[in-house]
Write an enzyme that holds these catalytic residues in place. Structure first.
Site, PDB file in Angstrom:
ATOM      1  N   GLU A  65       0.797  -1.231   0.000  1.00  0.00           N
ATOM      2  CA  GLU A  65       0.000   0.000   0.000  1.00  0.00           C
ATOM      3  C   GLU A  65       0.828   1.279   0.000  1.00  0.00           C
ATOM      4  O   GLU A  65       0.823   2.048   0.967  1.00  0.00           O
ATOM      5  CB  GLU A  65      -0.976   0.000   1.193  1.00  0.00           C
ATOM      6  CG  GLU A  65      -1.933  -1.166   1.171  1.00  0.00           C
ATOM      7  CD  GLU A  65      -3.091  -1.025   2.153  1.00  0.00           C
ATOM      8  OE1 GLU A  65      -3.054  -0.113   2.989  1.00  0.00           O
ATOM      9  OE2 GLU A  65      -4.029  -1.836   2.073  1.00  0.00           O
TER      10      GLU A  65
ATOM     11  N   GLU B 260      -5.608  -8.404   0.338  1.00  0.00           N
ATOM     12  CA  GLU B 260      -6.293  -8.051   1.587  1.00  0.00           C
ATOM     13  C   GLU B 260      -7.738  -7.717   1.301  1.00  0.00           C
ATOM     14  O   GLU B 260      -8.037  -6.944   0.389  1.00  0.00           O
ATOM     15  CB  GLU B 260      -5.685  -6.819   2.274  1.00  0.00           C
ATOM     16  CG  GLU B 260      -4.400  -7.080   2.997  1.00  0.00           C
ATOM     17  CD  GLU B 260      -3.850  -5.821   3.679  1.00  0.00           C
ATOM     18  OE1 GLU B 260      -4.629  -4.947   4.104  1.00  0.00           O
ATOM     19  OE2 GLU B 260      -2.616  -5.722   3.759  1.00  0.00           O
TER      20      GLU B 260
HETATM   21  C1  FCB Z   1      -4.607  -2.050   5.308  1.00  0.00           C
HETATM   22  C2  FCB Z   1      -3.261  -2.461   5.837  1.00  0.00           C
HETATM   23  C3  FCB Z   1      -3.295  -3.518   6.898  1.00  0.00           C
HETATM   24  C4  FCB Z   1      -4.490  -3.354   7.820  1.00  0.00           C
HETATM   25  C5  FCB Z   1      -5.762  -3.168   7.033  1.00  0.00           C
HETATM   26  C6  FCB Z   1      -7.011  -3.036   7.867  1.00  0.00           C
HETATM   27  O1  FCB Z   1      -4.558  -0.745   4.864  1.00  0.00           O
HETATM   28  O2  FCB Z   1      -2.448  -2.945   4.801  1.00  0.00           O
HETATM   29  O3  FCB Z   1      -2.076  -3.502   7.588  1.00  0.00           O
HETATM   30  O4  FCB Z   1      -4.258  -2.358   8.717  1.00  0.00           O
HETATM   31  O5  FCB Z   1      -5.665  -2.055   6.210  1.00  0.00           O
END
Ligand code: FCB
Length: 440
Positions: free
Chosen positions: A166, A351
Site C-alpha cells: 500500500e 487483503e
Molecule cells: C490495510 C493495511 C493492513 C491493515 C488493514 C485493515 O490498509 O495494509 O495492515 O491495517 O488495512
C-alpha cells in the site's frame, strides 16, 4: 457462505494475511526501533498510545497460528518480513532476525502453506526515519540492500515476493493526512514520498531480478470512488481523488507515468529529475496484489487546500471502522485493473476483510456480519473472473485480531479472536464457515 472451493479454478489460492509489526511482538529478537514506535509515543496519534511491542506474540506463537491456518484448509499465508528486525539500524544484519524468518518459512512449508512474502509493511527503522525516511532518496537504495539480505536467506523457499504494501498509505496517508507514521502534513514531503516509494519498489525489483527471482510484484490499495452527486464539481473531485488514490501507483508501475490530475498538485514539489526513474519503476512485474475495503463518495471542498476534496462514506452498512461494506467495488476494481492496466497478469486479492467489536460468549465468537462480508466479497471476485480478470487468489485480512495501527488493539479484523491480556486464540464463527466453504 455462498461459495465453495470447487466454484473456482483448480489453482485458486485461499489464504490469510498479516504484517510483522501488527502481530509479532517487536520487542523480541533484537529488532530495532521504528517510526511506528515513536509515532505511537506521540500525543494523540494512536488510541491509548498502544504500540507493537507485544502485539499477538506471534514471534513465539507462530507454530500455533500456522496450525490454525492449516486447519482451516488454507493454501497460503501472506506475511511481511520486518526491515527493522532484519536490520535494526536499517543497514546492519541481525542474525536473530534472519533466523526467525528462516524458521517461520520452514514452519509454513512443513504445514504445506505457501509463503507469500511482503518486504515492506510500514515499520521503517528509526535510524532511516532520522534521515528523512521516504523523503530521502537514499532510503530506496538501502531498501534494495535489505531486499538482498532477506532474499539471500529465505528467497529459495518463498512462493512470491511483494515489494511494498500500500504505497498510498506509506506516502499520502502518512505524509499528507498525518494519520500514520511519520505523521506529517506536508505537501513537499508527500510528493517526495509518493515518488520514492515507487522508486523503492523499482530498486527492489531490480535486485530481485538480479538474483533470478520470479513471482515478484507489488500490493496496492484501491478505494472505490464515486462523485457524491451529479454536479460537475463532484465529477472533477472524484477524478482527482481517483488519480491520487487509485491511479498514481498502478500507472507508474504499469505505464511509467503519473496521472495529470494528481501531478498537478505535486509537480512543484517532486524530486529533481524524477522522470529519469520511471523506467526502473515500470519494469515488468509478475503479479498485482489488490487490497480492497470500501467505497467513498467525494465532492469539492472549496475551503480546503489542494486537492480540495471532501470524502464521505457511502450510504451502506458500516464496519467497526465506520467503513461502508460495498462488495461491488471489488468486482469493479478487479475488472478495471485487468482491462486498463495488467491484462492477463495474475491478480491476487491480497487483503479484504472487516473489523467488528467481536466478543467471546460461552467460549465462542459469533460474527455473522463478517461471514456475509467475506462471502459477498469472494463472490465478487468470482464474478470478476467470469468477466475476464485473471484473479488467482484471495487472502482474508487478517488471520488474527492485531495491532490496527492508529486504532491500537481496538479494531478486530481477525478470523481468529485474540485476548490481548492472555493472548489466547479463539477461532471465530467466520473461520469455521470459511473452512467448510473451502473444503467443498
Ligand atoms: C490495510 C493495511 C493492513 C491493515 C488493514 C485493515 O490498509 O495494509 O495492515 O491495517 O488495512
Amino acid at each position: 457462505m455462498d461459495f465453495k472451493r470447487s466454484d473456482f479454478p483448480q489453482d485458486f489460492i485461499f489464504g490469510a494475511a498479516t504484517a510483522a509489526y501488527q502481530i509479532e511482538g517487536h520487542k523480541f529478537g533484537g529488532a530495532g526501533p521504528t517510526h511506528w514506535d515513536t509515532f505511537a509515543a506521540g500525543p494523540g496519534n494512536v488510541v491509548r498510545a498502544e504500540n507493537g511491542d507485544l502485539a499477538c506474540d506471534h514471534y513465539h506463537r507462530y507454530g500455533e497460528d500456522l496450525d490454525l491456518l492449516k486447519n482451516a484448509g488454507m493454501d497460503a499465508y501472506r506475511f511481511s518480513t520486518s526491515w527493522a528486525r532484519v536490520m535494526p539500524d536499517g543497514r546492519t544484519p541481525n542474525p536473530e532476525g534472519l533466523d526467525y524468518y528462516d524458521r517461520l518459512v520452514d514452519a509454513m512449508l512443513e504445514r504445506g502453506l505457501q509463503p507469500f512474502q511482503t518486504l515492506y509493511h510500514w515499520e521503517l527503522p528509526s535510524a532511516l526515519a532520522d534521515k528523512g525516511g521516504w523523503q530521502n532518496r537514499d532510503t530506496c537504495a538501502l531498501f534494495g540492500d535489505f531486499t538482498d539480505v532477506i532474499t539471500d536467506r529465505i528467497g529459495d523457499r518463498v512462493t512470491s515476493i511483494a515489494t511494498v504494501n500500500e504505497p498510498w498509505c506509506v506516502a499520502y496517508l502518512s505524509h499528507f493526512l498525518g494519520h500514520h507514521a511519520p505523521g506529517l502534513r506536508d505537501i513537499r514531503a508527500t510528493a517526495r514520498a509518493m515518488h520514492h516509494i515507487n522508486l523503492a519498489h523499482g530498486v527492489a525489483m531490480t535486485r530481485l531480478r538480479a538474483k533470478g527471482m520470479d513471482n515478484c510484484g507489488v500490493v496496492l490499495n484501491f478505494d472505490h470512488t464515486e462523485p457524491a452527486d451529479d454536479s460537475a464539481q463532484a465529477a472533477s473531485a472524484a477524478a482527482t481523488w481517483d488519480a491520487i488514490m487509485n491511479r498514481w501507483f498502478v500507472e507508474a508501475i504499469t505505464k511509467g507515468s503519473y496521472p495529470a490530475e494528481a501531478l498537478a498538485g505535486f509537480e512543484a514539489h517532486m524530486p529533481d529529475n524524477w522522470q529519469d526513474d520511471m523506467a526502473e519503476i515500470s519494469q515488468e512485474i509478475d503479479f498485482l496484489g489488490v487490497n480492497y475495503y470500501t467505497r467513498h463518495k467525494v465532492t469539492t471542498d472549496t475551503n480546503a487546500v489542494w486537492p480540495h476534496i471532501q470524502s464521505d462514506e457511502g450510504p451502506g452498512d458500516k464496519t467497526q471502522m465506520g467503513w461502508e461494506i460495498y462488495p461491488d467495488g471489488l468486482h469493479s476494481f478487479l475488472t478495471r485493473l485487468a482491462q486498463d492496466y495488467v491484462g492477463d497478469l495474475p491478480i491476487y486479492v491480497t487483503e479484504n476483510g472487516m473489523a467488528w467489536d467481536d466478543k467471546i460468549e460461552n467460549g465462542a465468537v459469533f460474527d455473522p456480519v463478517r461471514m456475509k462480508f467475506v462471502s459477498d466479497h469472494i463472490m465478487a471476485a468470482k464474478r470478476a473472473i467470469a468477466d475476464g480478470a485473471n484473479v488467482k487468489g484471495f487472502f482474508y485480512w487478517s488471520l488474527l485480531d492485531n495491532y490496527e495501527w492508529a486504532f491500537g488493539y481496538e479494531k478486530r479484523f481477525g478470523m481468529i479472536h485474540v485476548d490481548f491480556e492472555t493472548l489466547k486464540r479463539t477461532p471465530k464463527a467466520s473461520y469455521h464457515a470459511l473452512k467448510s466453504a473451502i473444503a467443498r
